[in-house]
Design an enzyme around this catalytic site. Structure first.
Site, mmCIF file in Angstrom:
data_model
loop_
_atom_site.group_PDB
_atom_site.id
_atom_site.type_symbol
_atom_site.label_atom_id
_atom_site.label_comp_id
_atom_site.label_asym_id
_atom_site.label_seq_id
_atom_site.Cartn_x
_atom_site.Cartn_y
_atom_site.Cartn_z
ATOM 1 N N MET A 108 3.513 -7.454 7.611
ATOM 2 C CA MET A 108 2.810 -7.855 6.331
ATOM 3 C C MET A 108 2.663 -6.512 5.622
ATOM 4 S SD MET A 108 0.063 -11.045 7.143
ATOM 5 C CE MET A 108 -0.064 -11.287 5.443
ATOM 6 N N SER B 206 6.419 -10.870 2.405
ATOM 7 C CA SER B 206 5.808 -11.201 3.592
ATOM 8 C C SER B 206 4.582 -11.932 3.611
ATOM 9 C CB SER B 206 5.569 -9.719 4.426
ATOM 10 O OG SER B 206 4.554 -9.155 3.562
ATOM 11 N N CYS C 133 12.925 3.794 7.787
ATOM 12 C CA CYS C 133 12.015 3.196 8.296
ATOM 13 C C CYS C 133 11.966 2.026 8.642
ATOM 14 C CB CYS C 133 10.890 3.161 6.789
ATOM 15 S SG CYS C 133 9.393 2.430 7.129
ATOM 16 N N CYS D 247 8.546 4.200 -1.244
ATOM 17 C CA CYS D 247 7.076 3.974 -1.327
ATOM 18 C C CYS D 247 6.161 5.416 -1.428
ATOM 19 C CB CYS D 247 6.793 3.286 0.219
ATOM 20 S SG CYS D 247 6.947 4.043 1.585
ATOM 21 N N LEU E 36 1.125 -1.945 8.565
ATOM 22 C CA LEU E 36 1.032 -0.552 8.759
ATOM 23 C C LEU E 36 0.361 0.158 7.921
ATOM 24 C CD1 LEU E 36 5.021 -0.178 10.304
ATOM 25 C CD2 LEU E 36 2.602 -0.875 11.378
ATOM 26 N N GLY F 241 1.925 -6.473 2.519
ATOM 27 C CA GLY F 241 0.766 -6.963 1.437
ATOM 28 C C GLY F 241 1.586 -7.427 0.091
ATOM 29 N N GLY F 242 2.940 -7.481 -0.062
ATOM 30 C CA GLY F 242 3.705 -7.984 -1.148
ATOM 31 C C GLY F 242 3.547 -9.440 -0.952
ATOM 32 N N VAL F 243 4.266 -10.133 -2.064
ATOM 33 C CA VAL F 243 4.386 -11.545 -2.028
ATOM 34 C C VAL F 243 5.354 -12.040 -0.900
ATOM 35 C CG1 VAL F 243 6.152 -11.472 -3.909
ATOM 36 C CG2 VAL F 243 4.997 -13.646 -3.472
ATOM 37 N N GLY G 202 9.654 -10.439 5.708
ATOM 38 C CA GLY G 202 9.970 -10.827 4.368
ATOM 39 C C GLY G 202 11.158 -10.317 3.874
#
EC number: 2.8.1.13
Length: 381
Positions: A28, A34, A121, A218, A53, A30-32, A145
């Protein structure tokens, strides 16, 4: 709308047991995307564990608006887990991320390449250390996601482009190995639009339903790569000469790190009779070479560190007729792949491409269909 199902499988993740008996770790961000994967699987009765993470110092990350895996994203992921009633853990991967991704990004830029840290990554952090964490938690699989599809073929799981070409992330996932593919699941890959994903988020009442997509790399949220490199490698912005391909010295620059192959704007040279483009970077001599647009055209592309996902070994035949992408923003085009060994090859583009740059990925596809055959890294040769 439900996630992808197969009539021959007992559950939607491909296991011959009930969802309640199937443990899945969801990565996850934190975005829509995932968040929807985690919420949808939890609503179907799966034994979901959410893992986020932390890739930055938590306090500093809060200031990085739009950055993946930053403070606000950790908060959003935790909130989704609380709303949907499944456990959620935050793992400190700051040192791993620094060593496996950021340091190579800086060194590649200093060497005159144009790296793609998102691929590293996925390869070295999410699909390696995080995947092992999922195994340690006794999960049957790990779900993400990402917009890419995993389909069963005659020889096992295959990687395929997403149902929505506009959101396809196969370019960034070419290095996924067959072993990893056995364990991974991509429940959103079959969706044909982001609107479907947001509709699923709204169905579950998730606060992130309208959250904007993250932009840029990121850890470079403002897109200013040079400033990040100078911070990571003090003194990296050493000045040098801007030289025309004919040998004419046109001016000075404040550091090779400020330029990329194919760049036209911001060259710092004026009074020209023709538009010029960056065609080569030489970090050893600190020279930036410029020339006309036609000088950017490339047909032969050397590729190494190949991850091959075809059924037969890469070097089992002299050449493969495939399609390739040499940049994430460009569609696949026909090419001939000529292996030089098990993980090196030369790619001949049937139509020349402009701005092919060392450090970028060259991703392989079937000429007919959606299957991803792997890919490798472009180098100077």
């Amino acid at each position: 709308m439900a996630l992808d199902h197969s009539k021959t499988q007992l559950n939607s993740l491909g296991f011959a047991k009930s969802p309640a008996e199937t443990r899945v770790v969801v990565a996850m961000s934190g975005g829509v995307d995932s968040s929807v994967v985690a919420a949808e699987l939890a609503s179907q009765g799966y034994d979901v564990i959410g893992v986020t993470l932390q890739l930055y110092d938590h306090g500093a990350a809060l200031a990085k608006k739009g950055a993946c895996c930053a403070g606000i994203d950790i908060h959003d992921a935790r909130r989704v887990a609380e709303e949907m009633g499944f456990p959620h853990y935050v793992l400190d991967y700051e040192n791993i991320f620094q060593d496996a991704v950021i340091d190579e990004f800086a060194d590649s830029y200093l060497a005159g390449a144009t790296p793609v840290p998102c691929i590293r990554c996925n390869e070295r952090v999410k699909f390696k250390d995080l995947l092992q964490t999922a195994r340690d938690l006794d999960a049957d699989c790990m779900a993400t996601g990402h917009y890419i599809q995993r389909k069963m073929g005659a020889a096992g799981p295959e990687l395929h482009s997403a149902g929505d070409p506009g959101r396809d992330q196969s370019y960034f996932l070419f290095s996924t190995t067959p072993e990893q593919l056995n364990y991974l699941r991509f429940p959103l890959g079959h969706l044909t639009s982001k609107a479907e994903t947001r509709a699923l988020a709204a169905k579950h009442g998730l606060a992130v339903a309208d959250k904007p997509d993250s932009q840029d790399i990121c850890f470079v949220p403002n897109g200013n790569y040079a400033s990040v490199i100078e911070k990571l490698r003090p003194g990296a912005g050493e000045p040098g000469e801007i030289v025309h391909l004919d040998g004419t010295k046109l001016g000075r620059h404040e550091g090779v790190i400020h330029y990329t192959i194919g760049q036209r704007r911001g060259l710092g040279i004026g009074g020209l009779s023709e538009p010029l483009y960056v065609v080569k970077l030489d970090p050893d001599t600190r020279q930036v070479f410029v020339g006309p647009k036609e000088a950017l055209s490339t047909r032969m592309v050397p590729v190494r560190e190949i991850n091959w996902l075809g059924d037969a070994p890469l070097d089992s035949q002299a050449e493969w007729h495939i399609s390739v992408r040499v940049r994430s923003t460009r569609p696949p085009q026909e090419a001939i792949l000529r292996p030089l060994g098990p993980d090196t090859a030369t790619v001949e583009l049937l139509s020349p491409e402009e701005g092919v740059s060392p450090g970028q990925a060259c991703v392989f596809y079937e000429t007919e269909g959606t299957r991803v055959l792997g890919g490798g890294w472009i180098w100077r040769g």
